[in-house]
Design a protein around this motif. Structure first.
Motif, short mmCIF file in Angstrom:
data_model
loop_
_atom_site.label_atom_id
_atom_site.label_comp_id
_atom_site.label_asym_id
_atom_site.label_seq_id
_atom_site.Cartn_x
_atom_site.Cartn_y
_atom_site.Cartn_z
N UNK A 171 0.40 28.98 33.13
CA UNK A 171 0.52 28.72 31.55
C UNK A 171 -0.92 28.08 31.08
N UNK A 172 -1.56 27.38 31.93
CA UNK A 172 -3.00 26.60 31.77
C UNK A 172 -4.10 27.77 31.70
N UNK A 173 -3.91 28.60 32.42
CA UNK A 173 -4.65 29.98 32.33
C UNK A 173 -4.64 30.80 31.09
N UNK A 174 -3.37 30.97 30.76
CA UNK A 174 -3.13 31.85 29.67
C UNK A 174 -3.47 30.94 28.33
N UNK A 187 3.31 30.49 24.99
CA UNK A 187 1.87 30.36 24.81
C UNK A 187 1.45 29.80 23.35
N UNK A 188 2.20 30.93 22.46
CA UNK A 188 1.96 30.98 21.07
C UNK A 188 2.30 29.49 20.31
N UNK A 189 3.72 28.99 20.84
CA UNK A 189 3.94 27.80 20.50
C UNK A 189 3.13 26.54 20.66
N UNK A 190 2.90 26.47 22.18
CA UNK A 190 1.95 25.47 22.78
C UNK A 190 0.67 25.47 22.05
N UNK A 191 -0.03 26.65 21.74
CA UNK A 191 -1.36 26.82 21.11
C UNK A 191 -1.09 26.11 19.91
N UNK A 192 -0.12 26.32 18.97
CA UNK A 192 -0.04 25.64 17.74
C UNK A 192 0.30 24.20 17.94
N UNK A 193 1.09 23.86 18.87
CA UNK A 193 1.54 22.30 19.04
C UNK A 193 0.10 21.43 19.40
N UNK A 194 -0.47 22.07 20.30
CA UNK A 194 -1.89 21.48 21.08
C UNK A 194 -2.87 21.22 19.88
N UNK A 195 -3.00 22.00 18.96
CA UNK A 195 -3.95 21.78 17.47
C UNK A 195 -3.49 20.73 16.66
#
Length: 360
Positions: free
Chosen positions: A237-240, A211-219
């Protein structure tokens, strides 16, 4: 040519043939190169096998005479069929000898420097520019990551494997990676340089990493963001990610479960699936079997799905360093005018060749 650099620099002399123009359909784009070494050994390809024998003979001649040559192969040529170029197109090939400036350019390219090299033959000047290879960031030090790193390197990416667990994230486990980093994935991604050619593949299968790395990547404006997992894992994962505040528009960029439907299960087969999606995304492919389509096999790169963003990324890159090419007195300054490559649109991501004005 840059892809051949390690071998070229190990030879005491060589002749290298580069495709400088493509018209119609041809197996290889402009920038494709083939080289002949001091004992007649050969590496690379300019046509996927169609005209290799003729180019090889020409390269041997250039190796002996040190005089560059420019040749055209195509269906308009009476010898085209005997040469094997039966795909319907034509191509121009520039063949030149090695030189100290060319060797310096190849060494700089291996060090990751962007640069522009000029070559001259028969009154024409050609410019070839090399940008640093795109990055592939693989998060999760599992067996799948080793396979993804290997195929990513094969595709020309600079591969980094990152995991917070030092017992798993070791160079010995990932020999194909250019670097192995021990750090929390999101912290490493937040501190490293990325651009619109960078691909991120998350293989960790653990929400505290994912979740933290995907949050950063998608930004970030990346070329590709993918994550391994089942459809149930993807839904969770989408929910989180929504709970973490990732906007809906950014969630649509997440490719999960990552990979094309090839039916494989092993780490190597999964890596091929992921690599196939990387290529399809970068080049605008459908992912369908070619026999089921009626479109041309070799589509113009101008139509590729992510090529235009990748070209726009050049605006944020350091300027290419001009380097003199053939040792015939061609000045090192970049050509005053370099229009779109001869053979419209056949410009690969990392090698652009254009016809410039002589005289600097």
């Amino acid at each position: 040519m840059r892809d051949l650099a390690p071998t070229l620099l190990s030879w005491d002399r060589f002749a290298v043939a580069s495709v400088v123009a493509v018209r119609g359909s041809a197996p290889r784009p402009a920038g494709a190169a083939m080289a002949v070494g001091p004992s007649g050994e050969v590496i690379g390809s300019v046509s996927g096998g169609c005209v290799e024998a003729e180019v090889y003979d020409l390269a041997r001649t250039v190796l002996e005479t040190s005089r560059p040559a420019l040749a055209t192969f195509g269906c308009s040529d009476d010898t085209a069929f005997s040469a094997g170029l039966t795909c319907g197109g034509s191509l121009d090939v520039l063949v030149q000898r090695d030189s100290p400036p060319l060797r310096a350019a190849l060494r700089a390219a291996l060090d990751g420097h962007p640069l522009s090299v000029r070559f001259a033959a028969e009154g024409r000047v050609f410019t070839e520019s090399w940008l640093p290879p795109p990055r592939l960031l693989v998060f999760g030090a599992i067996d799948h990551a080793a396979a993804v790193a290997e195929i990513g390197r094969f595709l020309g990416y600079r591969v980094t494997v990152c995991d917070a667990r030092p017992i798993f994230a070791t160079p010995a486990r990932f020999p194909a990676a250019h670097e192995v980093v021990v750090d929390w994935p999101h912290r490493y991604l937040a501190s490293t340089h990325t651009d619109e050619s960078t691909a991120v593949v998350v293989l960790t299968h653990d929400p505290k990493f994912d979740i933290p790395v995907l949050t950063e990547a998608l930004s970030r404006p990346l070329a590709f963001v993918g994550a391994l997992g089942s459809r149930r894992t993807h839904a969770e994962r989408l929910s989180r990610l929504r709970a973490a505040g990732v906007p809906p528009a950014e969630l649509t960029r997440l490719r999960s479960p990552v990979g094309l439907d090839l039916g494989g299960r092993s780490p190597s087969e999964t890596a091929v699936s992921i690599a196939a999606e990387l290529v399809a995304t970068r080049c605008g492919g459908t992912g369908l079997p070619l026999f089921s389509l009626s479109t041309p096999v070799h589509r113009p790169l101008e139509s590729h799905g992510t090529d235009l963003p990748q070209r726009r990324r050049h605006e944020g890159r350091p300027a290419a360093r001009p380097v003199a090419g053939h040792a015939d007195g061609v000045p090192g300054a970049q050509c005053g005018e370099v229009p779109v490559l001869l053979g419209a649109g056949q410009v690969p991501r990392d090698a652009r060749v254009g016809l410039g004005r002589g005289g600097g």
